[in-house]
Enzyme design. Structure first.
Site, PDB file in Angstrom:
ATOM      1  N   GLY A  24      55.573  35.876 -15.888  1.00 35.20           N
ATOM      2  CA  GLY A  24      54.478  36.771 -15.471  1.00 35.20           C
ATOM      3  C   GLY A  24      53.774  37.402 -16.652  1.00 35.20           C
ATOM      4  N   GLY A  28      46.990  42.001 -19.484  1.00 28.68           N
ATOM      5  CA  GLY A  28      46.911  43.342 -18.896  1.00 28.68           C
ATOM      6  C   GLY A  28      48.174  43.784 -18.189  1.00 28.68           C
ATOM      7  N   GLY A  31      54.185  41.803 -18.783  1.00 26.66           N
ATOM      8  CA  GLY A  31      54.655  40.575 -19.426  1.00 26.66           C
ATOM      9  C   GLY A  31      53.824  40.223 -20.645  1.00 26.66           C
ATOM     10  CB  SER A 153      60.434  48.983  -9.239  1.00 29.38           C
ATOM     11  OG  SER A 153      59.689  50.046  -8.703  1.00 29.38           O
ATOM     12  CE1 TYR A 180      57.557  45.344  -6.103  1.00 29.06           C
ATOM     13  CE2 TYR A 180      57.790  47.723  -5.892  1.00 29.06           C
ATOM     14  CZ  TYR A 180      57.613  46.597  -6.680  1.00 29.06           C
ATOM     15  OH  TYR A 180      57.495  46.726  -8.057  1.00 29.06           O
TER      16      TYR A 180
HETATM   17  N1  LIG Z   1      53.255  48.552 -13.077  1.00 28.42           N
HETATM   18  C1  LIG Z   1      54.185  49.362 -12.637  1.00 28.42           C
HETATM   19  O1  LIG Z   1      53.988  50.591 -12.563  1.00 28.42           O
HETATM   20  C2  LIG Z   1      55.514  48.833 -12.207  1.00 28.42           C
HETATM   21  C3  LIG Z   1      56.463  49.727 -11.729  1.00 28.42           C
HETATM   22  C4  LIG Z   1      57.715  49.263 -11.386  1.00 28.42           C
HETATM   23  C5  LIG Z   1      58.023  47.930 -11.553  1.00 28.42           C
HETATM   24  N2  LIG Z   1      57.083  47.061 -12.001  1.00 28.42           N
HETATM   25  C6  LIG Z   1      57.481  45.647 -12.136  1.00 28.42           C
HETATM   26  O2  LIG Z   1      56.948  45.135 -13.331  1.00 28.42           O
HETATM   27  C7  LIG Z   1      56.830  43.714 -13.238  1.00 28.42           C
HETATM   28  C8  LIG Z   1      55.505  43.272 -13.829  1.00 28.42           C
HETATM   29  O3  LIG Z   1      54.453  43.748 -13.021  1.00 28.42           O
HETATM   30  P1  LIG Z   1      53.100  44.346 -13.616  1.00 28.42           P
HETATM   31  O4  LIG Z   1      53.100  45.787 -13.297  1.00 28.42           O
HETATM   32  O5  LIG Z   1      52.867  43.878 -14.996  1.00 28.42           O
HETATM   33  O6  LIG Z   1      52.037  43.681 -12.605  1.00 28.42           O
HETATM   34  P2  LIG Z   1      50.898  42.582 -12.824  1.00 28.42           P
HETATM   35  O7  LIG Z   1      49.915  43.043 -13.825  1.00 28.42           O
HETATM   36  O8  LIG Z   1      50.402  42.270 -11.438  1.00 28.42           O
HETATM   37  O9  LIG Z   1      51.712  41.360 -13.389  1.00 28.42           O
HETATM   38  C9  LIG Z   1      52.584  40.618 -12.574  1.00 28.42           C
HETATM   39  C10 LIG Z   1      52.789  39.262 -13.173  1.00 28.42           C
HETATM   40  O10 LIG Z   1      53.614  38.480 -12.280  1.00 28.42           O
HETATM   41  C11 LIG Z   1      52.966  37.245 -12.081  1.00 28.42           C
HETATM   42  N3  LIG Z   1      53.309  36.606 -10.809  1.00 28.42           N
HETATM   43  C12 LIG Z   1      53.041  37.030  -9.566  1.00 28.42           C
HETATM   44  N4  LIG Z   1      53.454  36.118  -8.667  1.00 28.42           N
HETATM   45  C13 LIG Z   1      54.002  35.098  -9.390  1.00 28.42           C
HETATM   46  C14 LIG Z   1      54.580  33.858  -9.043  1.00 28.42           C
HETATM   47  N5  LIG Z   1      54.682  33.447  -7.764  1.00 28.42           N
HETATM   48  N6  LIG Z   1      55.033  33.064 -10.033  1.00 28.42           N
HETATM   49  C15 LIG Z   1      54.929  33.433 -11.319  1.00 28.42           C
HETATM   50  N7  LIG Z   1      54.358  34.577 -11.718  1.00 28.42           N
HETATM   51  C16 LIG Z   1      53.901  35.397 -10.743  1.00 28.42           C
HETATM   52  C17 LIG Z   1      51.487  37.568 -12.137  1.00 28.42           C
HETATM   53  O11 LIG Z   1      50.741  36.388 -12.334  1.00 28.42           O
HETATM   54  P3  LIG Z   1      49.260  36.209 -11.658  1.00 28.42           P
HETATM   55  O12 LIG Z   1      48.312  36.831 -12.637  1.00 28.42           O
HETATM   56  O13 LIG Z   1      49.132  34.732 -11.553  1.00 28.42           O
HETATM   57  O14 LIG Z   1      49.274  36.910 -10.347  1.00 28.42           O
HETATM   58  C18 LIG Z   1      51.474  38.489 -13.345  1.00 28.42           C
HETATM   59  O15 LIG Z   1      51.491  37.756 -14.545  1.00 28.42           O
HETATM   60  C19 LIG Z   1      57.030  43.386 -11.761  1.00 28.42           C
HETATM   61  O16 LIG Z   1      58.323  42.851 -11.570  1.00 28.42           O
HETATM   62  C20 LIG Z   1      56.932  44.735 -11.068  1.00 28.42           C
HETATM   63  O17 LIG Z   1      57.707  44.797  -9.882  1.00 28.42           O
HETATM   64  C21 LIG Z   1      55.838  47.489 -12.339  1.00 28.42           C
END
Ligand SMILES: NC(=O)c1ccc[n+]([C@@H]2O[C@H](COP(=O)([O-])OP(=O)(O)OC[C@H]3O[C@@H](n4cnc5c(N)ncnc54)[C@H](OP(=O)(O)O)[C@@H]3O)[C@@H](O)[C@H]2O)c1
Length: 312
Positions: A24, A28, A31, A153, A180
């Site tokens: 992922g 932005g 990851g 999370s 979730y």
């Molecule tokens: N942001 C927060 O405040 C927060 C809080 C708690 C936990 N988290 C955790 O942090 C992690 C990263 O999330 P983020 O906040 O960086 O969100 P994000 O910006 O939406 O990034 C999520 C990443 O996961 C990828 N992804 C989604 N579905 C996928 C699939 N089927 N196969 C492979 N990759 C996939 C997305 O790719 P696409 O661009 O192709 O969709 C994107 O690269 C997640 O596990 C989330 O639960 C985030």
């Protein structure tokens, strides 16, 4: 290293000759910034994602910041178990893997089932990473000092129970936020059970978990609208930027600390601020259910049956 509770990216060690695989990695998101910081320290980073064009965009964004970074690109759709198997086969030639970062995730998505008949959030956030970790285990063992870091999370606390029913059958009305929460609880149950199994098997791999607090990524817009740009999705994405205590770059710090600091297996790293929404990363704890060994074991067995792999 400085004291563990004062960790910053200045504490990242030199990572030349290390290989890290991050899931992922879209620009932005967490990851992206996890990959960028590890690449800056000299690690070879395997950038994975379900959309090759987006992975290529991340590659370019990292090269702009860290010219000469050693980057590989692999297509990986965690919501499709056959794609996970193909990705693992593509990675097999890359030699030992020192860190696997199970970062990718979706949040609060409308009800949908994957090609494997699994609910989308559990498939993407737990079952796909479970299979990927098992398939990459031989390469992690080959590193002789590897880690698996899984991004959970604080929303794991929303889950009243673990998802232990048959995942290919519907059980009552689908509710996106509890679903979730259960997927993020699964990340912790998985990490703690993996760590115990690795120790029992005396394998040179540790399992740790991290959470970013509340960081301004595209997670909310992606979950609600399947995209982060255009119309209402842009509005939500912009609003998240305003209210988030952490930038996406800072949100990656707990993951980076879990990936590199001198910590025991089963450590859970998150920010130290109010409600753990923001701040410096430090070792924290998860809810009581996540530490229940019977629940951990039952989820592990269910996951093995569901994805068709047994490990370690
Ligand atoms: N942001 C927060 O405040 C927060 C809080 C708690 C936990 N988290 C955790 O942090 C992690 C990263 O999330 P983020 O906040 O960086 O969100 P994000 O910006 O939406 O990034 C999520 C990443 O996961 C990828 N992804 C989604 N579905 C996928 C699939 N089927 N196969 C492979 N990759 C996939 C997305 O790719 P696409 O661009 O192709 O969709 C994107 O690269 C997640 O596990 C989330 O639960 C985030």
């Amino acid at each position: 290293m400085s004291r563990a509770d004062r960790w910053t990216t200045a504490d990242l060690p030199e990572l030349t000759d290390r290989t890290v695989l991050v899931t992922g990695t879209t620009v932005g998101g967490l990851g992206h910034f996890t990959s960028l910081e590890l690449a800056r320290r000299g690690a070879r980073v395997v950038l994975t994602g379900r959309n090759p064009a987006r992975v290529a965009e991340t590659r370019q964004a990292i090269l702009d910041e860290a010219p000469g970074a050693a980057l590989e690109q692999v297509e990986l759709d965690l919501a499709d178990l056959s794609s996970v198997r193909r990705a693992a086969a593509a990675v097999a030639g890359l030699g030992p893997i020192d860190v696997l970062v199970n970062n990718a995730g979706v949040m609060g998505t409308p009800y949908s089932r994957t090609p494997d008949g699994l609910e989308l959030q559990m498939a993407t956030n737990h079952f796909g990473p479970f299979l990927l970790t098992g398939l990459l285990l031989p390469q992690l063992i080959a590193s002789e000092h590897a880690r698996v870091v899984t991004v959970s999370s604080q929303m794991h606390r929303v889950a009243r129970s673990a998802p232990l029913d048959d995942p290919r059958t519907s059980h009552g009305r689908y509710r996106r936020w509890p679903a979730y929460g259960q997927s993020k609880l699964s990340n912790l149950l998985f990490t703690y059970e993996l760590e115990r199994r690795l120790r029992r098997a005396e394998l040179p791999v540790k399992a740790l978990a991290a959470h970013p607090g509340f960081a301004s990524t595209h997670l909310a817009a992606n979950g609600q609208y399947g995209r982060s740009t255009g119309g209402i999705a842009s509005v939500l994405d912009g609003a998240i930027k305003v209210v988030s205590p952490n930038t996406a770059a800072r949100g990656a710090w707990p993951t980076l600390m879990a990936a590199t600091a001198d910590l025991p297996g089963a450590s859970y790293v998150g920010p130290d601020g109010f409600m753990e929404w923001g701040g410096r990363p430090r070792v924290t704890s998860s809810n009581r259910l996540s530490y229940d060994e019977t629940t951990q074991r039952r989820l592990w067995q269910l996951s093995e049956q569901t994805v068709g792999i047994t490990y370690p």
